[in-house]
Design a protein around this motif. Structure first.
Motif, short mmCIF file in Angstrom:
data_model
loop_
_atom_site.label_atom_id
_atom_site.label_comp_id
_atom_site.label_asym_id
_atom_site.label_seq_id
_atom_site.Cartn_x
_atom_site.Cartn_y
_atom_site.Cartn_z
N MET A 1 58.76 32.77 27.02
CA MET A 1 58.76 32.47 28.43
C MET A 1 58.16 31.08 28.61
SD MET A 1 57.22 34.65 31.58
CE MET A 1 55.57 34.69 30.98
N ILE A 2 58.75 30.31 29.52
CA ILE A 2 58.29 28.96 29.80
C ILE A 2 57.88 28.88 31.26
CG2 ILE A 2 59.00 26.54 29.90
CD1 ILE A 2 61.18 27.26 27.83
N ASP A 3 56.68 28.35 31.53
CA ASP A 3 56.27 28.12 32.91
C ASP A 3 57.01 26.91 33.45
OD1 ASP A 3 54.42 30.20 33.27
OD2 ASP A 3 52.90 29.10 32.18
N VAL A 4 57.49 27.02 34.67
CA VAL A 4 58.19 25.92 35.32
C VAL A 4 57.16 25.05 36.02
CG1 VAL A 4 60.00 25.33 36.98
CG2 VAL A 4 60.18 27.43 35.66
N LYS A 5 57.17 23.75 35.76
CA LYS A 5 56.13 22.87 36.28
C LYS A 5 56.31 22.48 37.74
CE LYS A 5 55.09 20.78 31.81
NZ LYS A 5 53.97 21.56 31.45
N HIS A 6 57.53 22.25 38.19
CA HIS A 6 57.75 21.74 39.54
C HIS A 6 58.43 22.75 40.45
CE1 HIS A 6 56.29 17.87 38.21
NE2 HIS A 6 57.15 17.92 37.19
N ALA A 7 58.35 24.00 40.12
CA ALA A 7 58.93 25.07 40.94
C ALA A 7 58.20 26.36 40.62
CB ALA A 7 60.42 25.21 40.65
N ASP A 8 58.29 27.30 41.52
CA ASP A 8 57.70 28.61 41.25
C ASP A 8 58.65 29.41 40.38
OD1 ASP A 8 55.50 28.05 42.83
OD2 ASP A 8 56.44 28.84 44.64
N GLY A 9 58.09 30.23 39.53
CA GLY A 9 58.91 31.11 38.69
C GLY A 9 58.73 30.81 37.22
N TRP A 10 59.65 31.35 36.41
CA TRP A 10 59.58 31.24 34.97
C TRP A 10 60.97 31.00 34.41
CZ3 TRP A 10 57.74 35.15 37.97
CH2 TRP A 10 56.37 35.29 38.06
N VAL A 11 61.02 30.50 33.19
CA VAL A 11 62.27 30.38 32.44
C VAL A 11 62.11 31.25 31.20
CG1 VAL A 11 63.77 28.84 31.15
CG2 VAL A 11 62.73 28.06 33.28
N VAL A 12 63.02 32.19 31.03
CA VAL A 12 62.96 33.12 29.91
C VAL A 12 63.95 32.67 28.84
CG1 VAL A 12 63.28 35.53 29.23
CG2 VAL A 12 62.29 34.99 31.46
N THR A 13 63.48 32.57 27.62
CA THR A 13 64.32 32.17 26.50
C THR A 13 64.91 33.41 25.83
OG1 THR A 13 62.43 32.18 25.01
CG2 THR A 13 62.96 30.10 26.07
N GLY A 14 65.87 33.17 24.95
CA GLY A 14 66.50 34.27 24.23
C GLY A 14 66.71 33.89 22.78
N HIS A 15 67.70 34.51 22.14
CA HIS A 15 67.97 34.25 20.74
C HIS A 15 68.54 32.85 20.51
CE1 HIS A 15 66.99 38.25 19.51
NE2 HIS A 15 67.81 38.76 20.40
N HIS A 16 69.25 32.32 21.51
CA HIS A 16 69.85 30.99 21.38
C HIS A 16 69.02 30.01 22.21
CE1 HIS A 16 72.69 27.69 21.58
NE2 HIS A 16 73.35 28.27 20.59
N GLN A 17 68.61 28.92 21.60
CA GLN A 17 67.70 27.99 22.25
C GLN A 17 68.30 27.30 23.47
OE1 GLN A 17 66.69 25.15 19.27
NE2 GLN A 17 68.64 24.10 19.36
N ASP A 18 69.62 27.29 23.60
CA ASP A 18 70.27 26.63 24.73
C ASP A 18 70.54 27.56 25.91
OD1 ASP A 18 70.28 24.22 23.36
OD2 ASP A 18 72.26 24.57 22.50
N VAL A 19 70.22 28.83 25.78
CA VAL A 19 70.45 29.79 26.86
C VAL A 19 69.09 30.11 27.49
CG1 VAL A 19 71.29 32.08 27.47
CG2 VAL A 19 72.47 30.75 25.72
N LEU A 20 68.94 29.69 28.74
CA LEU A 20 67.70 29.90 29.48
C LEU A 20 68.02 30.64 30.76
CD1 LEU A 20 66.30 26.27 29.14
CD2 LEU A 20 65.75 28.24 27.72
N THR A 21 67.12 31.53 31.18
CA THR A 21 67.32 32.32 32.39
C THR A 21 66.14 32.10 33.32
OG1 THR A 21 68.49 33.99 31.09
CG2 THR A 21 67.75 34.63 33.28
N TYR A 22 66.42 31.67 34.55
CA TYR A 22 65.37 31.46 35.55
C TYR A 22 65.04 32.79 36.22
CZ TYR A 22 63.02 30.14 39.81
OH TYR A 22 62.10 30.06 40.84
N VAL A 23 63.74 33.06 36.38
CA VAL A 23 63.27 34.25 37.08
C VAL A 23 62.37 33.78 38.21
CG1 VAL A 23 61.93 36.39 36.90
CG2 VAL A 23 63.38 35.68 35.00
#
Length: 66
Positions: A1-23
C-alpha cells in the motif's frame, strides 16, 4: 500500500508493478492496512471480471483528414 501525498486515500499495489488501485478514504470498512488492501483487491477483481466497454476508437486504415 502506498500513501498518496497530495490527495486523501491510498494506492494499493498488486502482483504487477504497473497495476495500481486507488482507494478513497470512504471506501474501506476500516482504515487499517488489511481493510484498505482488501478493498483495493476487491476493486481490482471487479475491474477484471465485470468489464463494461464505454468507448472504442479505431483509426486503423484511416487516411487522416481529407
Amino acid at each position: 500500500m502506498i500513501d498518496v501525498k497530495h490527495a486523501d486515500g491510498w494506492v494499493v499495489t498488486g502482483h504487477h508493478q504497473d497495476v495500481l488501485t486507488y482507494v478513497a478514504p470512504d471506501e474501506p470498512s476500516g482504515q487499517d492496512n488489511l481493510a484498505v488492501g482488501m478493498c483495493g483487491r476487491s476493486k481490482r477483481h471487479r475491474d477484471g471480471t465485470q468489464l463494461h466497454i464505454v468507448h472504442v476508437e479505431d483509426r486503423r486504415g484511416s487516411a487522416g483528414p481529407a
